[in-house]
Design a protein around this motif. Structure first.
Motif, PDB file in Angstrom:
ATOM      1  N   ASP A   1       8.898 -14.323   3.977  1.00 35.75           N
ATOM      2  CA  ASP A   1       7.984 -13.196   3.758  1.00 35.75           C
ATOM      3  C   ASP A   1       8.735 -11.868   3.731  1.00 35.75           C
ATOM      4  OD1 ASP A   1       5.971 -15.047   3.750  1.00 35.75           O
ATOM      5  OD2 ASP A   1       5.410 -14.729   5.846  1.00 35.75           O
TER       6      ASP A   1
ATOM      7  N   GLU B   1      10.251 -11.313   0.371  1.00 33.72           N
ATOM      8  CA  GLU B   1       9.268 -10.895  -0.632  1.00 33.72           C
ATOM      9  C   GLU B   1       8.846  -9.436  -0.446  1.00 33.72           C
ATOM     10  OE1 GLU B   1       6.027 -13.574  -0.405  1.00 33.72           O
ATOM     11  OE2 GLU B   1       7.150 -15.311  -1.159  1.00 33.72           O
ATOM     12  N   PHE B   2       8.953  -8.909   0.769  1.00 29.32           N
ATOM     13  CA  PHE B   2       8.573  -7.528   1.051  1.00 29.32           C
ATOM     14  C   PHE B   2       9.776  -6.620   0.736  1.00 29.32           C
ATOM     15  CE2 PHE B   2       6.957  -4.433   4.561  1.00 29.32           C
ATOM     16  CZ  PHE B   2       6.566  -3.553   3.568  1.00 29.32           C
ATOM     17  N   SER B   3      10.097  -6.526  -0.532  1.00 30.24           N
ATOM     18  CA  SER B   3      11.218  -5.681  -0.948  1.00 30.24           C
ATOM     19  C   SER B   3      10.821  -4.206  -0.872  1.00 30.24           C
ATOM     20  CB  SER B   3      11.641  -6.032  -2.374  1.00 30.24           C
ATOM     21  OG  SER B   3      10.552  -5.917  -3.264  1.00 30.24           O
TER      22      SER B   3
ATOM     23  N   LYS C   1      11.509  -3.279  -8.568  1.00 28.20           N
ATOM     24  CA  LYS C   1      10.901  -4.371  -7.805  1.00 28.20           C
ATOM     25  C   LYS C   1      10.259  -3.865  -6.525  1.00 28.20           C
ATOM     26  CE  LYS C   1      11.965  -8.919  -5.858  1.00 28.20           C
ATOM     27  NZ  LYS C   1      13.045  -9.924  -5.608  1.00 28.20           N
ATOM     28  N   GLY C   2      10.937  -2.926  -5.837  1.00 25.24           N
ATOM     29  CA  GLY C   2      10.364  -2.380  -4.613  1.00 25.24           C
ATOM     30  C   GLY C   2       9.097  -1.588  -4.851  1.00 25.24           C
TER      31      GLY C   2
ATOM     32  N   GLN D   1       7.003  -2.002  -7.315  1.00 24.86           N
ATOM     33  CA  GLN D   1       5.947  -2.958  -7.650  1.00 24.86           C
ATOM     34  C   GLN D   1       5.384  -3.623  -6.392  1.00 24.86           C
ATOM     35  OE1 GLN D   1       7.626  -5.699 -10.451  1.00 24.86           O
ATOM     36  NE2 GLN D   1       7.776  -4.199 -12.111  1.00 24.86           N
ATOM     37  N   THR D   2       6.265  -3.951  -5.441  1.00 23.87           N
ATOM     38  CA  THR D   2       5.797  -4.572  -4.197  1.00 23.87           C
ATOM     39  C   THR D   2       4.910  -3.621  -3.404  1.00 23.87           C
ATOM     40  OG1 THR D   2       7.820  -5.900  -4.091  1.00 23.87           O
ATOM     41  CG2 THR D   2       6.541  -5.680  -2.063  1.00 23.87           C
TER      42      THR D   2
ATOM     43  N   LYS E   1       1.596  -3.252  -5.107  1.00 24.05           N
ATOM     44  CA  LYS E   1       0.790  -4.466  -4.911  1.00 24.05           C
ATOM     45  C   LYS E   1       0.124  -4.456  -3.543  1.00 24.05           C
ATOM     46  CE  LYS E   1       1.179  -9.512  -4.926  1.00 24.05           C
ATOM     47  NZ  LYS E   1       2.119 -10.662  -5.067  1.00 24.05           N
ATOM     48  N   LEU E   2       0.855  -4.030  -2.516  1.00 19.72           N
ATOM     49  CA  LEU E   2       0.269  -3.965  -1.174  1.00 19.72           C
ATOM     50  C   LEU E   2      -0.818  -2.897  -1.100  1.00 19.72           C
ATOM     51  CD1 LEU E   2       3.483  -4.355   1.031  1.00 19.72           C
ATOM     52  CD2 LEU E   2       1.687  -6.043   0.651  1.00 19.72           C
TER      53      LEU E   2
ATOM     54  N   ARG F   1       9.842   1.881   5.982  1.00 20.67           N
ATOM     55  CA  ARG F   1       8.796   0.855   6.046  1.00 20.67           C
ATOM     56  C   ARG F   1       7.697   1.256   7.030  1.00 20.67           C
ATOM     57  NH1 ARG F   1      10.189  -4.016   3.669  1.00 20.67           N
ATOM     58  NH2 ARG F   1      12.335  -4.132   2.910  1.00 20.67           N
TER      59      ARG F   1
END
Length: 363
Positions: free
Chosen positions: A203, A206-208, A238-239, A241-242, A245-246, A290
């Motif tokens: 997990d 995936e949390f980039s 990619k980060g 987009q992550t 998405k959240l 984060r």
């Protein structure tokens, strides 16, 4: 080979090897084989010189001798073939004996290496997952015997004798588990904890997180944008987009029109999961970035919570104003009806209010 297998399934006594799959050998596969019965069944009866023969299938002695010679020739051919096959299989077993000994020795060496790895080299790491570490079967039994010898007798006389006699019975009734089962349970526990660790790190992968957020949170200014096609740009995209998405996931939970309280609770649970996941980066450069992103998501939940409380207050105020206007329009006779309407409005919002209060305490 496939044809022989199909024929074997249809025979009364299926052969255990393709060497005995010939139908001629079927009677010999019978566990209750009788040579006399086999010869009487395979050969016709002998015809005696009498005017009225008792059996119409009887043949003279010359024909019987010819059939017996043919049967013996077939038996001799099969005996020779099976003897050669047995000799060949025996030679193969003798030749493979050395190779099997070598493979057994290789397995023994690997087992000793695994034992050394588990009980010596990785003993400290295994002790972090298994309290007390792993114990060998012989050592565990020796410790149990020593404990039984060292343990003093608390009571004497007949009571102590009764306890001494009853103790083996209790052990038999309890059914003490073998050491292999205990080791399997230990390995299962280690595997479960390793799976949980692997899931957490999966997990986390995936949390980039975009590098730009890391630099901003660290107090540095980005002078130039990353070059197109570079690894830094791909990590940035990619980060972003992550993170988007959240945000969309939390926003979708908060915009639940059918059950807004449930949506807020699910969004709060999702943020708690992200907070636990963020502990992986404790002490790194990404920790502040984060944490700031998760706090922004938590602020969305708090804003939605306040908005829902304001909607509830406005609804209650509107219901109270409607009841007051109805009371003034209809006179004193309708006071009971107005109080009843106000009571219904308060009862309708009571369940939602209690859930929001409980949710506020959690937030």
């Amino acid at each position: 080979m496939a044809t022989d297998v199909k024929q074997d399934k249809s025979l009364p006594y299926p052969p255990k090897s393709h060497h005995t799959s010939d139908p001629f050998l079927q009677p010999f596969l019978n566990p209750s084989f009788d040579p006399v019965t086999y010869l009487n069944t395979s050969l016709p009866p002998l015809s005696l010189k009498s005017p009225m023969p008792s059996n119409h299938n009887a043949v003279p002695l010359s024909d019987l001798a010819s059939q017996a010679q043919t049967l013996l020739s077939q038996l001799d051919a099969h005996t020779t073939r099976l003897s050669d096959t047995l000799t060949q299989i025996t030679d193969d077993i003798l030749r493979s004996g050395g190779r099997m000994s070598y493979e057994v020795e290789m397995l023994r060496g690997e087992a000793l290496s695994l034992e050394e790895l588990l009980f010596e080299k990785l003993a400290e790491q295994i002790g972090m997952f298994v309290p007390g570490g792993l114990q060998k079967e012989g050592e565990a039994k020796a410790e149990e015997v020593e404990e039984k010898k060292v343990k003093p007798v608390e009571e004497g006389g007949e009571g102590s004798e009764a306890k001494t006699v009853a103790k083996p019975q209790d052990q038999v009734a309890g059914g003490e588990e073998p050491e292999s089962i205990k080791q399997l349970r230990t390995l299962t526990l280690v595997r479960e904890r390793l799976d949980s660790v692997i899931k957490v790190f999966g997990d986390a992968m995936e949390f980039s997180f975009p590098p730009s957020e890391v630099s901003v949170s660290s107090g540095f200014l980005s002078v130039s944008a990353p070059e197109p096609g570079s690894d830094l740009q791909s990590s940035e995209e990619k980060g972003q987009q992550t993170l988007q998405k959240l945000r969309d996931e939390v926003s979708g939970l908060l915009n639940n029109k059918q059950d807004p309280v449930s949506g807020i609770e699910k969004a709060a649970e999702r943020i708690e999961q992200l907070k636990k996941l963020a502990t992986v980066w404790t002490g790194t450069a990404e920790e502040k970035g984060r944490t700031r992103f998760i706090e922004s998501l938590a602020k969305m939940v708090e804003d939605r919570h306040r908005e829902l409380l304001r909607e509830l207050d406005a609804r209650k105020s509107e219901a109270a104003a409607t009841a007051t206007a109805s009371q003034q329009g209809r006179g004193g006779g309708s006071a009971a009806v107005a109080r009843e309407a106000a009571g219904e409005a308060q009862a309708a919002g009571f369940g939602l209010m209690s859930q929001l209060q409980r949710l506020r305490g959690g937030l």
